[in-house]
Write a protein that holds these residues in place. Structure first.
Motif, short mmCIF file in Angstrom:
data_model
loop_
_atom_site.label_atom_id
_atom_site.label_comp_id
_atom_site.label_asym_id
_atom_site.label_seq_id
_atom_site.Cartn_x
_atom_site.Cartn_y
_atom_site.Cartn_z
N ASN A 88 0.84 -1.20 0.00
CA ASN A 88 0.00 0.00 0.00
C ASN A 88 0.87 1.25 0.00
OD1 ASN A 88 -2.44 -1.52 0.20
ND2 ASN A 88 -2.08 -1.75 2.39
N ASN A 126 -4.53 2.50 -1.89
CA ASN A 126 -4.14 1.58 -2.95
C ASN A 126 -3.97 2.32 -4.27
OD1 ASN A 126 -6.75 2.04 -3.90
ND2 ASN A 126 -7.55 0.16 -2.95
N ALA A 143 -6.72 1.88 2.35
CA ALA A 143 -6.28 0.48 2.31
C ALA A 143 -5.76 0.01 3.67
CB ALA A 143 -5.22 0.31 1.24
#
Length: 560
Positions: free
Chosen positions: A351, A378, A384
């Motif tokens: 990420n 992301n 994320a």
């Protein structure tokens, strides 16, 4: 001499650093090389929390290191923490984060102002007015331009004209000291290393040590080290992390619907952020308007956990505005349209915590903030993972990945997969970044040409990435018992001799030498122009900063 040299200081050269107490071996990466030419513009475009302008390279390290991956974060028990919940009120001064530069206690805002005043005075001298003593200038004249020092390091070792200091293990050194001198910061040649003992004093060393397989007649490889130490009486990296944590709370537009449905649309969120910037920092905002065109600044989305701000900068340099700096203007006009560069900070899950890019003249910076906290995202720019309070991180790890290429005659040349792994550690009195290159960069070139380039540069890059454990660097700040802050750090790498690369470097040097002094003068003048605007806004904001103490007193009275 590069005016940023004094910030990359180290305890990684034990034969020189006698005054530093070695507890753990620490390293941190230098600024990402592929983005070096564009970092001033990127930093400016990203400075919504403009306090970071005053702390220049250290801010980059502090902000980057704080974006550690959630799986490897632990929280210390006691060190002071900035607020971590929610975005800052729209009417709060943008200078509020500087309060965290001072230790907790009565009149904290007033004490922070006094601290920052000292830092600004020191910063102006050391960043924009470096001065070399005559003896040191003679040495600098014997060295190649900074862009080819690593390539030609092995050849430099045997250059008899350089007044090296010889160590018993064969190391050749140049030692330097620095101190304020009226409005300048004066660097002088020193016969040996001596750890600084007063605030605003610096000691540095450049050293080359032959590799084990070298002989006196054939120095085929050296270990190069750039190291040093700086004492200041203002604040350490820990306080900068606390200020950065609070500054994130101020990065927002109006936090109101209609919300954005996709990233990149300039609308009322962007206008609200820019209006606040213009109201509270009119001098710096005017400089931004003069030098940059903003196609997008930020996007705001709604979520079950509350509003999400995507700092999503897309800015372009107004080339005509650079005409007062002819060499910078020429660079942006001729070179920039052919250049692309990217740099990302990743966690162990892949990420993003930050993305930077320079794309044919477009400066792009992307960071996600949820509830005033840094948040991973992301590739689709969606949350994320859990958000992080930078000031609560005791230790963590992250990775950076960078690439850069130039297009010429419809062919691409450059480097890809320039990868570093970094560990971050903080306790009550110190902050340390430990960085290492752990992969061999990949050459970008057309087929056929790629093979030739690999023959020319392949061994040099492999040695840089893997020799003696790979290129490593460090930055540490620690608070001494007398309240002074000691900054130390440096860069170490194995540098192989490459006759072909040296020939190419000499050709480049012949071109660069004609403009080096003028280019650096223009870089510093441009930086000081922005710095002056920041200082003007800061001076105007002092009453609002001091009022933060009064507001705190009123809150304490109400709580009673």
């Amino acid at each position: 001499m590069d005016s940023s040299f004094h910030f990359y200081v180290s305890n990684s050269f034990p034969c020189c650093v006698r005054g530093y107490h070695r507890k753990v071996s620490h390293t941190i990466r230098p600024p990402r090389p592929p983005l070096r030419a564009f970092r001033p513009a990127i930093a400016v475009a990203a400075s919504i929390a403009v306090i970071l302008i005053t702390i220049c390279p250290i801010a980059t390290f502090a902000a980057s290191g704080a974006t550690a991956a959630p799986p490897r974060i632990s929280t210390p028990a006691k060190f002071p923490r900035a607020p971590t919940s929610g975005f800052a009120p729209d009417g709060q001064t943008l200078f509020a984060p500087i309060v965290y530069l001072a230790p907790p206690g009565p009149a904290r805002a007033s004490r922070a102002i006094a601290i920052l005043n000292r830092q600004l005075d020191f910063q102006r001298k050391i960043s924009f007015h470096p001065k070399l003593a005559p003896a040191l200038q003679e040495v600098v004249d014997l060295l190649p331009p900074r862009q080819s020092t690593m390539i030609r390091a092995a050849a430099l070792y045997s250059k008899p004209a350089i007044p090296w200091r010889d160590e018993p293990d064969g190391t050749h050194q140049i030692c330097v000291t620095g101190r304020p001198s009226d409005d300048d910061y004066l660097y002088t040649l020193s016969p040996d290393w001596r750890s600084p003992e007063e605030p605003a004093r610096f000691s540095g060393v450049f050293g080359l040590k032959p590799s084990a397989d070298s002989t006196p007649a054939n120095i085929s490889s050296v270990t190069g080290t750039l190291a040093g130490e700086l004492m200041i009486d203002t604040y350490g990296i820990g306080a900068l992390v606390d200020a950065c944590a609070d500054a994130l709370r101020e990065v927002h537009g109006d936090l109101r619907p209609p919300w954005d449905s996709s990233p990149g649309a300039f609308n009322h969120h962007d206008r609200a952020a820019l209006d606040k910037f213009h109201r509270q920092m009119p001098h710096l905002a005017a400089k931004f308007d003069h030098y940059f065109k903003f196609n997008n600044l930020l996007d705001e989305f709604n979520s079950p956990a509350g509003p999400i701000v995507l700092l999503n900068v897309d800015a372009e340099v107004r080339q005509d505005a650079l005409r007062k700096y002819p060499l910078l203007y020429d660079f942006y006009r001729k070179v920039v349209p052919a250049v692309t560069a990217t740099s990302v900070i990743l966690d162990s899950h892949g990420n993003f915590w930050m993305r930077e890019a320079f794309d044919h003249g477009h400066i792009r910076v992307t960071v996600m903030i949820r509830g005033g906290l840094l948040t991973p995202f992301n590739a689709a720019m969606q949350p994320a993972g859990g958000s992080i309070a930078l000031n609560e991180i005791a230790r963590g790890s992250y990775r950076t990945l960078a690439s850069a290429q130039v297009t010429s005659l419809a062919m691409n040349f450059g480097l890809a997969n320039v990868e570093f792994a970094t560990d971050y550690r903080r306790d009550l009195g110190s902050v340390t970044f430990v960085n290492r290159m752990d992969a061999v960069p990949q050459l970008i070139a057309p087929p056929g040409v790629h093979q030739v380039m690999d023959l020319i540069a392949g061994d040099f890059l492999r040695a840089l990435a893997t020799g003696n454990g790979g290129m490593n660097s460090n930055l540490t700040s620690r608070r001494l018992p007398n309240g002074i802050y000691d900054f130390s750090g440096g860069v170490t790498a194995q540098l192989n001799y490459s006759p072909t690369l040296e020939l190419l470097a000499r050709i480049g040097d012949a071109i660069a030498t004609k403009h080096n002094d003028r280019v650096r003068a223009e870089e510093r003048a441009f930086g000081e122009e922005l710095f002056d605007a920041f200082v003007a806004d800061y001076n105007d904001a002092r009453p609002a900063i001091i009022a933060l103490d009064l507001d705190k007193d009123k809150q304490q009275e109400k709580s009673k």
